[in-house]
Scaffold this motif. Structure first.
Motif, PDB file in Angstrom:
ATOM      1  N   UNK A 292       0.831  -1.211   0.000  1.00 54.07           N
ATOM      2  CA  UNK A 292       0.000   0.000   0.000  1.00 54.07           C
ATOM      3  C   UNK A 292       0.860   1.253   0.000  1.00 54.07           C
ATOM      4  N   UNK A 293       1.929   1.245   0.795  1.00 51.70           N
ATOM      5  CA  UNK A 293       2.836   2.397   0.858  1.00 51.70           C
ATOM      6  C   UNK A 293       3.494   2.631  -0.495  1.00 51.70           C
ATOM      7  N   UNK A 294       3.926   1.558  -1.144  1.00 50.63           N
ATOM      8  CA  UNK A 294       4.562   1.679  -2.458  1.00 50.63           C
ATOM      9  C   UNK A 294       3.582   2.249  -3.478  1.00 50.63           C
ATOM     10  N   UNK A 295       2.334   1.800  -3.422  1.00 47.98           N
ATOM     11  CA  UNK A 295       1.309   2.306  -4.347  1.00 47.98           C
ATOM     12  C   UNK A 295       1.033   3.784  -4.102  1.00 47.98           C
ATOM     13  N   UNK A 296       1.004   4.180  -2.843  1.00 47.03           N
ATOM     14  CA  UNK A 296       0.780   5.589  -2.510  1.00 47.03           C
ATOM     15  C   UNK A 296       1.920   6.464  -3.028  1.00 47.03           C
TER      16      UNK A 296
ATOM     17  N   UNK B  61       3.710   5.889  -5.702  1.00 48.97           N
ATOM     18  CA  UNK B  61       3.509   6.024  -7.149  1.00 48.97           C
ATOM     19  C   UNK B  61       2.425   7.062  -7.420  1.00 48.97           C
ATOM     20  N   UNK B  62       1.314   6.971  -6.703  1.00 50.18           N
ATOM     21  CA  UNK B  62       0.213   7.923  -6.893  1.00 50.18           C
ATOM     22  C   UNK B  62       0.661   9.353  -6.611  1.00 50.18           C
ATOM     23  N   UNK B  63       1.494   9.532  -5.579  1.00 50.53           N
ATOM     24  CA  UNK B  63       1.989  10.864  -5.232  1.00 50.53           C
ATOM     25  C   UNK B  63       2.899  11.411  -6.334  1.00 50.53           C
ATOM     26  N   UNK B  64       3.748  10.546  -6.889  1.00 50.62           N
ATOM     27  CA  UNK B  64       4.645  10.974  -7.965  1.00 50.62           C
ATOM     28  C   UNK B  64       3.857  11.330  -9.221  1.00 50.62           C
TER      29      UNK B  64
ATOM     30  N   UNK C 132       3.460  15.036 -11.033  1.00 49.08           N
ATOM     31  CA  UNK C 132       3.824  15.207 -12.436  1.00 49.08           C
ATOM     32  C   UNK C 132       5.281  14.927 -12.745  1.00 49.08           C
ATOM     33  N   UNK C 133       5.954  14.227 -11.858  1.00 49.67           N
ATOM     34  CA  UNK C 133       7.379  13.913 -12.050  1.00 49.67           C
ATOM     35  C   UNK C 133       7.508  12.526 -12.678  1.00 49.67           C
ATOM     36  N   UNK C 134       7.666  12.505 -14.000  1.00 51.82           N
ATOM     37  CA  UNK C 134       7.664  11.227 -14.730  1.00 51.82           C
ATOM     38  C   UNK C 134       8.836  10.320 -14.332  1.00 51.82           C
ATOM     39  N   UNK C 135      10.029  10.893 -14.179  1.00 49.47           N
ATOM     40  CA  UNK C 135      11.200  10.076 -13.840  1.00 49.47           C
ATOM     41  C   UNK C 135      11.042   9.446 -12.457  1.00 49.47           C
ATOM     42  N   UNK C 136      10.603  10.255 -11.502  1.00 52.26           N
ATOM     43  CA  UNK C 136      10.403   9.733 -10.147  1.00 52.26           C
ATOM     44  C   UNK C 136       9.282   8.700 -10.131  1.00 52.26           C
ATOM     45  N   UNK C 137       8.234   8.956 -10.900  1.00 50.64           N
ATOM     46  CA  UNK C 137       7.108   8.019 -10.957  1.00 50.64           C
ATOM     47  C   UNK C 137       7.570   6.674 -11.506  1.00 50.64           C
ATOM     48  N   UNK C 138       8.417   6.699 -12.531  1.00 53.16           N
ATOM     49  CA  UNK C 138       8.922   5.453 -13.111  1.00 53.16           C
ATOM     50  C   UNK C 138       9.786   4.695 -12.111  1.00 53.16           C
ATOM     51  N   UNK C 139      10.591   5.446 -11.367  1.00 52.37           N
ATOM     52  CA  UNK C 139      11.469   4.807 -10.377  1.00 52.37           C
ATOM     53  C   UNK C 139      10.657   4.144  -9.261  1.00 52.37           C
ATOM     54  N   UNK C 140       9.678   4.862  -8.719  1.00 56.99           N
ATOM     55  CA  UNK C 140       8.880   4.278  -7.636  1.00 56.99           C
ATOM     56  C   UNK C 140       7.935   3.194  -8.172  1.00 56.99           C
ATOM     57  N   UNK C 141       7.574   3.274  -9.459  1.00 53.33           N
ATOM     58  CA  UNK C 141       6.751   2.220 -10.066  1.00 53.33           C
ATOM     59  C   UNK C 141       7.512   0.897 -10.056  1.00 53.33           C
TER      60      UNK C 141
ATOM     61  N   UNK D  88      -1.549  -8.674 -10.565  1.00 57.23           N
ATOM     62  CA  UNK D  88      -1.504  -8.191 -11.944  1.00 57.23           C
ATOM     63  C   UNK D  88      -2.364  -6.950 -12.115  1.00 57.23           C
ATOM     64  N   UNK D  89      -3.529  -6.949 -11.485  1.00 56.10           N
ATOM     65  CA  UNK D  89      -4.426  -5.796 -11.582  1.00 56.10           C
ATOM     66  C   UNK D  89      -3.790  -4.552 -10.965  1.00 56.10           C
ATOM     67  N   UNK D  90      -3.165  -4.727  -9.814  1.00 54.20           N
ATOM     68  CA  UNK D  90      -2.507  -3.598  -9.151  1.00 54.20           C
ATOM     69  C   UNK D  90      -1.370  -3.038 -10.011  1.00 54.20           C
ATOM     70  N   UNK D  91      -0.543  -3.928 -10.541  1.00 54.94           N
ATOM     71  CA  UNK D  91       0.578  -3.513 -11.390  1.00 54.94           C
ATOM     72  C   UNK D  91       0.058  -2.791 -12.625  1.00 54.94           C
ATOM     73  N   UNK D  92      -0.979  -3.345 -13.228  1.00 56.75           N
ATOM     74  CA  UNK D  92      -1.548  -2.765 -14.441  1.00 56.75           C
ATOM     75  C   UNK D  92      -2.072  -1.356 -14.193  1.00 56.75           C
ATOM     76  N   UNK D  93      -2.780  -1.160 -13.105  1.00 58.76           N
ATOM     77  CA  UNK D  93      -3.347   0.157 -12.802  1.00 58.76           C
ATOM     78  C   UNK D  93      -2.256   1.190 -12.552  1.00 58.76           C
ATOM     79  N   UNK D  94      -1.205   0.773 -11.836  1.00 57.98           N
ATOM     80  CA  UNK D  94      -0.106   1.706 -11.564  1.00 57.98           C
ATOM     81  C   UNK D  94       0.635   2.053 -12.859  1.00 57.98           C
ATOM     82  N   UNK D  95       0.918   1.033 -13.666  1.00 64.47           N
ATOM     83  CA  UNK D  95       1.634   1.258 -14.925  1.00 64.47           C
ATOM     84  C   UNK D  95       0.828   2.141 -15.856  1.00 64.47           C
TER      85      UNK D  95
END
Length: 87
Positions: free
Chosen positions: A29-33, A35-38, A42-51, A73-80
């Motif tokens: 949950x923390x990892x997903x949060x 990604x959502x924060x990044x 609007x920080x694409x590089x940081x978002x990719x790293x935390x993804x 798979x659903x969680x990964x797909x939504x984040x990606x």
């Protein structure tokens, strides 16, 4: 309360496993949060790293049986999808 020795042991073992699973779910949950924060920032590089870190946590939880493989798979797909839509 259980009176049989094996039932008492089951209670202890189940409590231990529940605590382990709760910890793993919390990490996901923390990892997903993160990604959502990044994505929100609007920080694409940081978002990719935390993804990548989030995907690792989710796959780890799936392999340990905390999440079903389809749920993972659903969680990964939504984040990606959220990260890729930032373009």
């Amino acid at each position: 309360m259980a009176n049989i020795k094996s039932a008492k042991k089951r209670i202890l073992v189940n409590a231990t496993k529940a605590a382990r699973n709760k910890s793993i779910r919390s990490k996901v949950k923390t990892a997903c949060k993160k990604v959502d924060a990044a994505v929100a920032a609007g920080d694409k590089a940081a978002a990719q790293a935390v993804l990548n870190a989030a995907i690792s946590e989710i796959e780890s939880a799936s392999s340990k049986g905390v999440y079903h493989k389809n749920t993972a798979s659903r969680k990964v797909s939504r984040l990606a999808k959220a990260v890729s839509a930032m373009a």
